[in-house]
Design a protein around this motif. Structure first.
Motif, PDB file in Angstrom:
ATOM      1  N   UNK A 119      10.501  -8.602  -3.110  1.00 49.56           N
ATOM      2  CA  UNK A 119      11.828  -8.090  -1.911  1.00 49.56           C
ATOM      3  C   UNK A 119      11.152  -6.837  -1.314  1.00 49.56           C
ATOM      4  N   UNK A 120      10.591  -5.281  -2.236  1.00 47.66           N
ATOM      5  CA  UNK A 120      10.028  -4.438  -1.816  1.00 47.66           C
ATOM      6  C   UNK A 120       9.451  -5.026  -0.813  1.00 47.66           C
ATOM      7  N   UNK A 121       8.014  -5.997  -1.153  1.00 48.25           N
ATOM      8  CA  UNK A 121       7.280  -6.466  -0.130  1.00 48.25           C
ATOM      9  C   UNK A 121       7.693  -6.347   1.785  1.00 48.25           C
ATOM     10  N   UNK A 122       8.851  -6.873   1.128  1.00 44.87           N
ATOM     11  CA  UNK A 122       9.989  -8.127   1.965  1.00 44.87           C
ATOM     12  C   UNK A 122      10.460  -6.876   3.597  1.00 44.87           C
ATOM     13  N   UNK A 149       1.140  -0.982  -0.265  1.00 41.35           N
ATOM     14  CA  UNK A 149       0.074  -0.123  -0.353  1.00 41.35           C
ATOM     15  C   UNK A 149       0.864   1.130   0.022  1.00 41.35           C
ATOM     16  N   UNK A 150       0.785   2.315  -1.090  1.00 45.20           N
ATOM     17  CA  UNK A 150       1.198   3.156  -1.210  1.00 45.20           C
ATOM     18  C   UNK A 150       0.255   4.432  -1.460  1.00 45.20           C
ATOM     19  N   UNK A 151       0.853   5.518   0.100  1.00 44.23           N
ATOM     20  CA  UNK A 151      -0.266   6.472  -0.772  1.00 44.23           C
ATOM     21  C   UNK A 151      -1.531   6.152  -0.629  1.00 44.23           C
ATOM     22  N   UNK A 183      -5.381  -5.178   3.822  1.00 43.10           N
ATOM     23  CA  UNK A 183      -3.986  -5.514   3.960  1.00 43.10           C
ATOM     24  C   UNK A 183      -2.711  -4.326   3.529  1.00 43.10           C
ATOM     25  N   UNK A 184      -1.933  -3.906   3.997  1.00 43.13           N
ATOM     26  CA  UNK A 184      -1.103  -2.704   3.675  1.00 43.13           C
ATOM     27  C   UNK A 184      -0.318  -3.573   2.806  1.00 43.13           C
ATOM     28  N   UNK A 204      -0.822  -1.121  -4.346  1.00 43.45           N
ATOM     29  CA  UNK A 204       0.263  -1.281  -5.789  1.00 43.45           C
ATOM     30  C   UNK A 204       1.038  -2.363  -6.332  1.00 43.45           C
ATOM     31  N   UNK A 205       0.839  -2.921  -7.180  1.00 43.82           N
ATOM     32  CA  UNK A 205       1.844  -4.140  -7.533  1.00 43.82           C
ATOM     33  C   UNK A 205       3.617  -4.020  -7.082  1.00 43.82           C
TER      34      UNK A 205
END
Length: 691
Positions: A298-301, A287-289, A554-555, A293-294
Motif C-alpha cells: 500500500x505504501x509503494x502504491x 526512496x525516502x531521503x 528506481x524511486x 527503504x523497505x
C-alpha cells in the motif's frame, strides 16, 4: 524403404537406418553407450550387439551396420535380425563385464546416480558378479572449466563428448589420447573449454565421468519436482525442464523439440539457475531521503499514485525489458492506455523495428528448422554464436552437409564454421558484389538463399535504412519466393517479438525508449529494462526481479516474479508463441507482474477489466489469436517488398553485435556466480588471444 524382420516381426524402414534404429522402430530396446542419433557412429562400446540371420557366426554391432547392408534369404525372404537370443544375451553380459573391470563402484556418491545409463543397463543386461579380481585402474581428473566436473576414472571411452564438441559445438577441445589401458579423454592442456554449448556433454555422458560442477552434491533426482517450460535467456525459446526442490530451482535441463533446439541448450540457459536465488527483490521499496527503504505494497502504491496524480499523461511512459512475458506487457500497455499516454516501448536497445511494417518485417521467417533447407546465407550485423547459440548450432549443422556458402558483414569473429568475411558495415552492404563477386554470385544462384540481420545493424541511427536495404537485397537475390521466405531478423531478447506483436511501441506522438530514458518523461514505469541507462530526472517505478541497474535507479521498486516463477507466454524469434509454466514461487512479497499492474490500476482509479490470468489471456487472444497456437504461422511476405521500396542511400558505419558479454546479458545472469566465473575466463581468453 526396406523390409526386414526383427525378432520375427516384419517392419519397413528407410534403408539408411542402422539396425539399432530399425530395432527401435519395431519397439525393441537395444542397449547402447556410444551411439547417439545426432552424432557420428563410433562403434566403441559394443553394447548394442545383435544376431544377424545368415550373417557371421558372431554378434554384430547394430549401430555400425545399416539396413541396406543386410542380405535377403535364399528365396528372397526379408533379412532377419534377432535381439534376444542366447548368443546375444551372453555377448552383452560379456561386454558389460568388461566395462565394469575398471569402473569404480562409487554409485552412492556419484551425481549421475539414479540417472545413469551404466546403472540401468548393468541391471537389465549385465550379470550379478564379476570374475575379475585385479586392481582397478585410476585416471587423474581433468580441469575443463567451471561448468563441467570430471571424474575420469568412471569414463568408459564412448567418445560422445569428443564427437559433440567437434561436430555440434564446432571446436576440437576434447580428445582421446593413449591406447588400451592408458587411453583417456582430456583437453590435453587441461584448459577450460570455450564452447557456449559445452554443458550438453553432461547430458550426453552415459556414466558419471562428466557431471555438472555447480550442481555437484546438491540434490538427487528423486527429490526434485520437474516442470516443463520455456527458456528466456535468448529469443530462440528453447524447450527446457526446470527441476526444483521446495522453493528453489536446483537445475535446468533441455527437452527435445525438433523444431527449435533439438535437444541442446546453451550454457547460459543451463547454468543461470543460481542467479535466480541471489540479489532477489523480495519486498517493495520506496526512496525516502535519497535512500531506498523497505515499504509495504500500500505504501509503494500510494507513492506511485501521488506521482501519477501530479503528472500530465503525456509525461508518463513505460519501457519493457528483455525477459517480460506477453501477459505482463499486455497488462502494462492497458494500464498506460488507461492513463492516456502513448509513450511505451519494448525496444530498449533502440532497434528500428515497427509492427506497422508487417509481422514479416521482424520475424525469422525461414524458421529455425528451415535453416536446414537453405543453400546460401548472408549474416548482417549479428553474431549468432553469442546471440543465439542453439540457432548457430543449426547453421553449423547445415554447413557440415556442404553446398552452403556463408558470408558475414559486421564483426569478424569465429562463428564455429567457415564464412567469407565481406566487410564491417554499411559500405559493404551497399556493394556486396564489390566486396566478393564470387560470394555474391553464389548468393544469387542459390535456390533458397537466407539473409539474417541482427540487432547490431538495426539499433543505430540508420537502423531503419539498413532494414529497408536488407529487404531490397533479399528481393534482389530471390530470397522471397513461393513457399520460401529468406528474410530473417535475429532478436536477442525473449520478449521482443511478443512486444512487437501486441504493439508495445510508441503510439501517435509517443516517445521511444531512448527519449523516455533520456528525460522525456517525468514518470517512467520500467518493466525489467536493465540494459538501458535512465537519466536523472524522471521518477522511476521499477517492476523487476533483481537488484540490478534498473533497481538502483528506481524511486519505487515493485518486486516481481522471474520466468520460472510464473506462467507466461513468450514468442520466439520465428513467431512461435509458447507458454511457460511456473516451477517455483516468487520469494517474499514478490508477485506476478500482471497481478501487480492489476492491483495498481485499482489504486489509480483505472481498474483493468480482468481479475485472473485466464481472463487477461482471453482478452489478449481476442486481439491476437496467434498466441493460442503453439506453431509458426507464416507471415505475409509481401510486406518485405513494400519495405524494400523504401531502401535508399546508407550512411557510413560499422555493425557491432548486440551482445556485449554472452554470460552477463541480463539481470539473472549478472546475479549468477557461475556466469561471472565464465565471463572472467572468457575475458581472460580474449585478452590472451589479443596479445
Amino acid at each position: 524403404m526396406a523390409k526386414l524382420k526383427v525378432d520375427g516381426t516384419e517392419i519397413e524402414v528407410p534403408d539408411h537406418f542402422t539396425l539399432l534404429q530399425a530395432a527401435e522402430e519395431a519397439g525393441v530396446e537395444i542397449p547402447r553407450f556410444c551411439f547417439h542419433d545426432r552424432l557420428s557412429i563410433a562403434g566403441n562400446c559394443r553394447m548394442c550387439l545383435i544376431e544377424v540371420k545368415g550373417g557371421p557366426p558372431k554378434p554384430t554391432a547394430s549401430c555400425a551396420m545399416n539396413v541396406r547392408d543386410l542380405r535377403p534369404g535364399p528365396n528372397g525372404e526379408a533379412p532377419e535380425i534377432f535381439t534376444n537370443t542366447p548368443m546375444v544375451k551372453k555377448a552383452r553380459e560379456g561386454v558389460m563385464e568388461f566395462l565394469l573391470i575398471n569402473h569404480p563402484l562409487d554409485c552412492p556418491i556419484c551425481d549421475q546416480g539414479g540417472e545413469c545409463d551404466l546403472q540401468d543397463q548393468a541391471m537389465a543386461f549385465g550379470v550379478d558378479s564379476s570374475r575379475y579380481r585385479e586392481n582397478k585402474r585410476a585416471v587423474e581428473d581433468k580441469y575443463i572449466g567451471p561448468l563441467v566436473k570430471t571424474i575420469m576414472t568412471r569414463c568408459i571411452h564412448c567418445t560422445r563428448c569428443v564427437r559433440f564438441t567437434t561436430e555440434i559445438a564446432g571446436i576440437s577441445e576434447l580428445g582421446l589420447i593413449g591406447r588400451g589401458e592408458d587411453a583417456e579423454i582430456t583437453t590435453y592442456l587441461e584448459q577450460a573449454m570455450t564452447s557456449e554449448l559445452q554443458g550438453n556433454v553432461i547430458d550426453l555422458c552415459p556414466v558419471g565421468a562428466l557431471t555438472s560442477r555447480p550442481y555437484a552434491f546438491q540434490a538427487r533426482p528423486w527429490e526434485l519436482s520437474k516442470t516443463e517450460t520455456i527458456d528466456v535467456m535468448d529469443a530462440v525459446g528453447s524447450a527446457i525442464r526446470v527441476d526444483t526442490r521446495g522453493r528453489e530451482v536446483m537445475r535446468i535441463l533441455p527437452r527435445i523439440n525438433e523444431s527449435i533446439n533439438e535437444e541442446w541448450i546453451s550454457d547460459k540457459t543451463r547454468f543461470v539457475w543460481d542467479g535466480l536465488r541471489t540479489q532477489r527483490l523480495d519486498k517493495p521499496y520506496v526512496r525516502r531521503d535519497g535512500r531506498l527503504q523497505p515499504a509495504s505494497w500500500p505504501e509503494a502504491f500510494a507513492a506511485i499514485k501521488a506521482k501519477v496524480d501530479a503528472t500530465a499523461p503525456g509525461r508518463i511512459g513505460a519501457i519493457a525489458g528483455d525477459l517480460a512475458a506477453v501477459e505482463d506487457m499486455w497488462a502494462l500497455k492497458r494500464l498506460m492506455q488507461g492513463l492516456g499516454t502513448p509513450n511505451l516501448d519494448c525496444r530498449q536497445d533502440g532497434a528500428k523495428l515497427d509492427p506497422a511494417d508487417g509481422r514479416a518485417s521482424y520475424l525469422f521467417n525461414t524458421t529455425i528448422a528451415g535453416i536446414e533447407d537453405a543453400d546460401a546465407l548472408l549474416i548482417i550485423g549479428a553474431n549468432p554464436r553469442f546471440e543465439s547459440s542453439v540457432l548457430n548450432a543449426r547453421i553449423r549443422k547445415r554447413w557440415r552437409l556442404g553446398g552452403f556458402p556463408i558470408g558475414v558483414i559486421g564483426e569478424n569473429s569465429d562463428l564455429r564454421y567457415d564464412a567469407v568475411y565481406l566487410g564491417a558495415g554499411t559500405e559493404t552492404l551497399s556493394d556486396i558484389e564489390g566486396a566478393s563477386r564470387d560470394f555474391y554470385e553464389a548468393l544469387k544462384a542459390a535456390t533458397r538463399p537466407m539473409v539474417i540481420v541482427g540487432q547490431g545493424a538495426l539499433s543505430g541511427v540508420n537502423g531503419a535504412a539498413v532494414l529497408a536495404s536488407v529487404a531490397a537485397l533479399a528481393r534482389e537475390i530471390g530470397a522471397i519466393s513461393e513457399g520460401w521466405n529468406g528474410f530473417n531478423v535475429l532478436h536477442n531478447a525473449a520478449s521482443r517479438v511478443g512486444g512487437l506483436d501486441i504493439g508495445f511501441v510508441p503510439g501517435e506522438g509517443g516517445l521511444s525508449a531512448a527519449d523516455m530514458a533520456g528525460g522525456g518523461v517525468d514518470l517512467l514505469f520500467n518493466l525489467g529494462a536493465d540494459e538501458i541507462d535512465v537519466a536523472a530526472g524522471p521518477f522511476v517505478v521499477y517492476i523487476g526481479t533483481h537488484g540490478d541497474k534498473g533497481a538502483h535507479r528506481a524511486d519505487v521498486i515493485l518486486p516481481a516474479a522471474a520466468y520460472t516463477e510464473k506462467s507466461g507466454t513468450w514468442v520466439n524469434v520465428e513467431g512461435r508463441a509458447q507458454t511457460g509454466s511456473r516451477a517455483a514461487f516468487p520469494p517474499g512479497d514478490a508477485r506476478e507482474d500482471w497481478a501487480i499492474f492489476r492491483a495498481l490500476s485499482a489504486v489509480l482509479g483505472k481498474t483493468l477489466p480482468f481479475d485472473s490470468l485466464a481472463a487477461l489471456r482471453q482478452e489478449m487472444y481476442q486481439s491476437h489469436g496467434h498466441f493460442r497456437s503453439n506453431g509458426v504461422i507464416a507471415a505475409d511476405a509481401s510486406v518485405i517488398t513494400t519495405l524494400a521500396d523504401r531502401a535508399g542511400a546508407l550512411t557510413g558505419g560499422a555493425f557491432a553485435s548486440g551482445i556485449g558479454d554472452f554470460y552477463l546479458s541480463n539481470p539473472i545472469a549478472r546475479a549468477s556466480k557461475v556466469m561471472a566465473e565464465c565471463s572472467r575466463l572468457a575475458h581472460a581468453e580474449h585478452l590472451e588471444a589479443a596479445e
